[in-house]
Design a protein around this motif. Structure first.
Motif, short mmCIF file in Angstrom:
data_model
loop_
_atom_site.label_atom_id
_atom_site.label_comp_id
_atom_site.label_asym_id
_atom_site.label_seq_id
_atom_site.Cartn_x
_atom_site.Cartn_y
_atom_site.Cartn_z
N SER A 188 0.84 -1.20 0.00
CA SER A 188 0.00 0.00 0.00
C SER A 188 0.88 1.25 0.00
CB SER A 188 -0.89 0.02 1.25
OG SER A 188 -0.06 0.19 2.40
N THR A 189 0.25 2.36 -0.33
CA THR A 189 0.94 3.65 -0.26
C THR A 189 1.44 3.90 1.16
OG1 THR A 189 -0.38 4.53 -2.07
CG2 THR A 189 0.67 6.15 -0.63
N VAL A 203 4.61 2.11 1.69
CA VAL A 203 5.72 2.79 0.99
C VAL A 203 6.17 4.00 1.79
CG1 VAL A 203 6.43 4.00 -1.11
CG2 VAL A 203 4.99 1.96 -1.28
N PRO A 225 13.19 2.21 -6.44
CA PRO A 225 11.92 1.60 -6.81
C PRO A 225 12.12 0.58 -7.93
CG PRO A 225 11.98 3.91 -7.51
CD PRO A 225 13.26 3.64 -6.80
N LEU A 269 7.47 -2.98 -6.24
CA LEU A 269 6.08 -2.56 -6.20
C LEU A 269 5.15 -3.54 -6.91
CD1 LEU A 269 7.20 1.06 -6.79
CD2 LEU A 269 5.88 0.38 -4.77
N MET A 281 1.77 -4.34 -5.48
CA MET A 281 0.75 -3.28 -5.52
C MET A 281 0.19 -3.29 -6.94
SD MET A 281 2.41 -0.23 -3.20
CE MET A 281 1.06 0.90 -3.54
N GLU A 287 -2.70 0.84 -9.35
CA GLU A 287 -1.46 0.82 -8.59
C GLU A 287 -0.30 0.56 -9.56
OE1 GLU A 287 -2.74 -0.45 -4.10
OE2 GLU A 287 -2.33 -2.09 -5.50
N THR A 331 2.99 5.55 -6.54
CA THR A 331 2.16 4.53 -5.89
C THR A 331 0.75 4.48 -6.48
OG1 THR A 331 1.50 6.06 -4.14
CG2 THR A 331 3.43 4.67 -3.72
N GLU A 332 0.44 5.40 -7.37
CA GLU A 332 -0.88 5.38 -8.02
C GLU A 332 -0.77 6.14 -9.33
OE1 GLU A 332 -4.38 6.06 -5.40
OE2 GLU A 332 -5.13 7.30 -7.05
#
Lengths: 469, 469
Positions: free
Chosen positions: A59-60, A63, A79, A101, A104, A120, A215-216
Motif C-alpha cells: 500500500s501507499t 511505501v 523503486p 512494487l 501493488m 497501482e 504509488t498510483e
C-alpha cells in the motif's frame, strides 16, 4: 561489464534500516543474494549492483513507512517494477533498499465514460489490457516487455504506436508519489486538461525514481478501434523507406504504427520464422479507424510507397492476415539474437528529426559494418526513433569496450542531428555521459537543483540521470 | 477590483537597475505611466499593479543582460507577451521590470519535412499561421486572443481544438529560456520523442514566467486537413448535449472541435447576430480528415446526436457554410457581453472529467441564477473544460465580491468532482487560493522547492501561482 563504479555506502544507516525493516515487514523483506541480484540490473551490459534488501509493500502507507525509515537513516531507495529497463535504472551503486512494487497491482477504478483508469504501479500493461477487454477500451503504450505501468511511467516508456497515441507523458493524467519526506504528492486531478501550476505529473514521469516512488497512476484510455488495417512493403533502400514515412505523415495519414526493419533484421526473421521476404528494408504500418477509413488510408499509403519504389505492398484488415504481415516485427528481437547465437543484445535508442532518419540509420549501418558488428536495426520511424541491436560476446572485454564506443559515437551523431541519445529507454546509468552533451550545463544544473530541492539527502535512486552524487 | 495586496518593494535595487537599463537600452526602456499600466494587468477584475519600467529586448543575449542586471540588484522581472492572460500573470505586485518580448518576433526556421518550426517568443499564433500558409502546415492551438506563442507556452494555453491536437504541453518540442542566473537553458532537441532526463520542456510550459524567460520555441506543426466538415445541432438539455459528447468520444470519432453553447449564450448570439437558433444548448463540431472520412464522421455524429434527442442537425464541408454554422461560436464572446451592456466579463475556467460535465454546468447555471448573475456558458466540452462568463458591473464592489465568491464556489465544486480550477488560463494571481485546495500541501511544497532551487532570490515573476513570496 561496463561503466559506473560503486558509490560510497552508508554502512551504519543501511544496517539500522535493515533491522527496522526486517522487524516491520518480516518475510516481505528479503536479503537473499539471488533475489537481490535479480533486483540489481540484469538486462544490460552494465555491472550488476544489487541492493542490500528487497521489500514488497502492499500500500501507499507501507511505501511511506519504508521511505521514512530509509530517510531517517539516509539509506538509498530504489523503486522496482518488473526490472525490464535497459539502462541500469534499478542498480544500487550505493547499496540500499529495493522497493519492489509488483504486489501493488490492484486496478482501483475504471471510468469508462471518462476513458480513464486508476491503478497501482505494479499492474503490467498486459494485465491492464486484459482487465479492460470488455469495456471497449485499451491502454496503447507498448514497450517490448510486459513492463509494470509504474516503471513505464518512471522511464517515460513508449513503443510502436507512439506516433499515434504518444508516450507515457501523454497518457498519464495524474499520479501519486511518495516523496523523500514520506509525504504523498498528488500531481493533478482526473481533468483531461489542466494549467494548475507546475506540471508535476510530467516532471515525475521520466524522473526514473529519483524524485518520488509512484504509488498510483491515473491513465488515459483509448477506444478499441472499430477496424484495423495492416500493410507491409519492401524498399530498395533505407532512404526510400524513410522518405515514404515523411510523405505519409505530411500527407496527414493518421498512421497508428509505422515500423522499419532493416535488411539484416529481415534476413534474421526469414531464417528464424522460415519466411521469404525480400531481404531489403521493410516498412510495416497499421491504421486504426472505421472500416472505410482504414481502407482509404491503407490505399493512400500504398500509393505513397509506390512513388518511392516500394514492392510487395500488401494490406489487410483480417486479424489473422494482419498477424502474418506483422510476424516479422513480432519476431524481430529473437530473430535478431539468433543472427549470432550466444551473443547478448545491447540496444541503442537514439531519436532524430525524421528528415535526418535515413542519414542516421545509414551512417549507423556503415559504422557497425566498419567496426565488424552484427547489428540489426529496428525503428519506430514515425517518431524518428530507432534501435541498433549490437550482438556482443559479453565475455570479450575488448568487444564490449568497442560496443560502448559505438553507443557513444551514435549518441553523439544523433545529438549533432538535433536529436537525442534516448527516445524511450531513459538515461539511467548507461546514457548518463551523453545527457550533458545533449542539453548542456544549464539543463544539468536545473535538474540538479530540482533534485536537491525535492530530495536534499539524495536517497531516491542515487547515481542515475547523471545527477550529482 | 479584487484580491492581492502589493508585495514589499526593493526600492534601492529597482532604482539602480532602472539607471543601468536606461543607459543600456535607451529608448527601448520606457517608464511612461500609460505603458506601464498597460503592462500591468488590464484584462481582468484584478487590481492593476504596473511594473516600474518596460524593456523591449531584441535577442536572447539582451534578455540575458536584463536578467543579469536585475539579478544583481534583486529586482523582479515579469515577462510580457501580448498581455491577454486572464489571471493577473503580468501584474507586478513588488514592482520591477516588465520584459516585453513582442519585438522578438522572428521565425527562425521552418522544417516542413519534420513538421516543426523554431520561433522567437513574440510571434503570435496568427502571424505564425500566416507565415506557414504556403507550406500546407499549421499550428493548431487557438486561445481566443491572438496571443504570443511565448505567452501561450508560459500559461499552457489551449482552446477549441485541444480535444484533437492537445494543448501547448503537447505541441512544444523544446524551448530556450534565460534562467535567473542569466544562463540559457535548452530543454530538449527537435526529436519528436525523448526520455532524456527530467522533462524541463513541460516544466517550463505553464510555469508562468516564474522559472525562466522563454526566448525560443520549437513547435510541432500539423498538416492542414484535406477536408473539414462542420456540424451543429440543438439539444433539449445540457445533459443531452454532454451525453452526446461522451458517446462521440467513446465511439472513437476523431472530432477536431466540439463546443457547447448554453441556451443563454445562444440567446445572446441570436440577438447580436440576428440569427434564429433554437434557444436551447447547442453543440458545434468539426472533423478534419479526408473527404470521405469527414463525411462518414459527420454522419456518425449526427446519428449519435439523434439518439440524445438533438434537433436541427446540419453538416457541411463548404467553407462559407461552415463559417455560417460556426458563426454562433465566433460571435459568442461579444454577443455574451452584449447581454448586459456596460458590464465587464469575468471568466471562470474549470475543467472536470467529462462524466461530471453536465452536473457541473447545470449546478453552475443554477448557482448563477440563484445569485442573480447574467452568466452565459461556453465549453470546450470534449475536454470537460467550460467557461462561465460572469457579466459584472465593476463599479459595484458588492457585486464584484459576490462574483469572487462564485469563482471560489465553482472552483471548489470542480475540485470536488476530481477536476481543476483552471483548464487553460493558468493560476496567476486570480486562482492562487484554489491551487492548494486542488492539489494539497505536498504539491505546493514541491513547486516551492523547484522555484527556490532555480530562482533562489525569487526575482522571476514573484507573487504568482501561490508560490512563497
Amino acid at each position: 561489464m561496463a561503466l559506473l563504479a560503486d558509490l560510497p555506502r552508508n554502512e551504519d544507516g543501511i544496517a539500522a534500516a535493515l533491522g527496522i525493516l526486517a522487524q516491520r515487514f518480516g518475510p516481505r523483506m528479503d536479503t537473499g543474494r539471488a533475489l537481490r541480484e535479480q533486483h540489481g540490473h540484469t538486462t544490460t551490459w552494465l555491472k550488476n549492483q544489487p541492493p542490500d534488501a528487497v521489500v514488497f509493500p502492499h500500500s501507499t502507507d507501507e511505501v511511506q513507512e519504508i521511505v521514512r525509515i530509509c530517510a531517517t537513516h539516509r539509506v538509498p531507495i530504489i523503486p522496482f517494477g518488473t526490472g525490464t529497463s535497459l539502462e541500469g535504472h534499478v542498480n544500487a551503486p550505493a547499496g540500499g533498499i529495493s522497493v519492489d512494487l509488483s504486489q501493488m497491482d490492484r486496478i482501483l477504478a475504471v471510468h469508462p465514460e471518462d476513458m480513464d483508469v486508476v491503478i497501482e504501479p505494479g499492474v503490467t500493461r498486459k494485465a491492464l489490457n486484459t482487465h479492460l477487454r470488455d469495456t471497449g477500451l485499451f491502454f496503447p503504450i507498448d514497450p517490448g516487455a510486459d513492463a509494470s505501468l509504474g516503471g513505464m511511467a518512471a522511464t517515460n516508456a513508449s513503443g510502436t504506436n507512439a506516433v499515434r497515441y504518444g508516450t507515457m507523458k501523454d497518457n498519464v493524467l495524474a499520479l501519486k508519489a511518495v516523496l523523500p519526506s514520506g509525504e504523498v504528492l498528488q500531481t493533478a486531478t482526473r481533468a483531461r486538461k489542466t494549467s494548475a501550476g507546475y506540471d508535476l505529473t510530467r516532471l515525475m514521469v521520466g524522473s526514473e525514481g529519483t524524485l518520488g516512488l509512484i504509488t498510483e497512476l491515473t491513465l488515459r484510455l483509448q477506444g478499441i478501434p472499430e477496424a484495423i488495417s495492416a500493410a507491409t512493403c519492401s524498399f530498395p533502400s533505407v532512404e526510400a523507406a524513410c522518405n515514404t514515412v515523411i510523405a505519409t505523415i505530411q500527407y496527414g495519414l493518421p498512421v497508428a504504427r509505422i515500423e522499419l526493419l532493416d535488411a539484416l533484421t529481415v534476413r534474421g526473421v526469414n531464417a528464424y520464422s522460415r519466411l521469404s521476404l525480400p531481404e531489403t528494408p521493410l516498412l510495416l504500418v497499421e491504421f486504426h479507424g472505421s472500416p472505410a477509413g482504414v481502407a482509404e488510408q491503407a490505399a493512400a499509403f500504398g500509393e505513397i510507397a509506390d512513388e518511392f519504389g516500394a514492392g510487395g505492398f500488401e494490406a489487410t484488415t483480417l486479424e489473422e492476415e494482419r498477424n502474418r504481415l506483422w510476424q516479422a516485427r513480432h519476431d524481430a528481437y529473437w530473430a535478431s539474437l539468433a543472427l549470432r547465437p550466444g551473443a547478448k543484445g545491447i540496444s541503442t535508442d537514439v531519436c532524430v528529426p525524421v528528415s535526418r532518419l535515413a542519414d542516421c540509420v545509414t551512417a549507423a549501418q556503415d559504422k557497425t559494418a566498419e567496426m565488424g558488428f552484427v547489428a540489426p536495426v529496428v525503428g519506430h520511424v514515425g517518431d524518428g526513433n530507432f534501435h541498433v541491436l549490437l550482438l556482443i560476446d559479453m565475455d570479450d572485454t575488448a568487444e564490449v569496450a568497442r560496443a560502448e564506443n559505438f553507443v557513444g559515437w551514435l549518441s553523439d551523431l544523433a545529438i549533432s542531428m538535433d536529436g537525442t541519445c534516448t527516445g524511450e529507454h531513459g538515461i539511467g546509468q548507461g546514457k548518463a555521459p551523453y545527457l550533458v552533451r545533449e542539453l548542456g550545463d544549464p539543463a544539468m544544473q536545473v535538474m540538479a537543483a530540482i533534485k536537491a530541492g525535492i530530495d536534499p539527502y539524495n536517497i531516491l535512486n542515487p547515481g542515475k540521470i547523471g545527477l550529482p552524487t
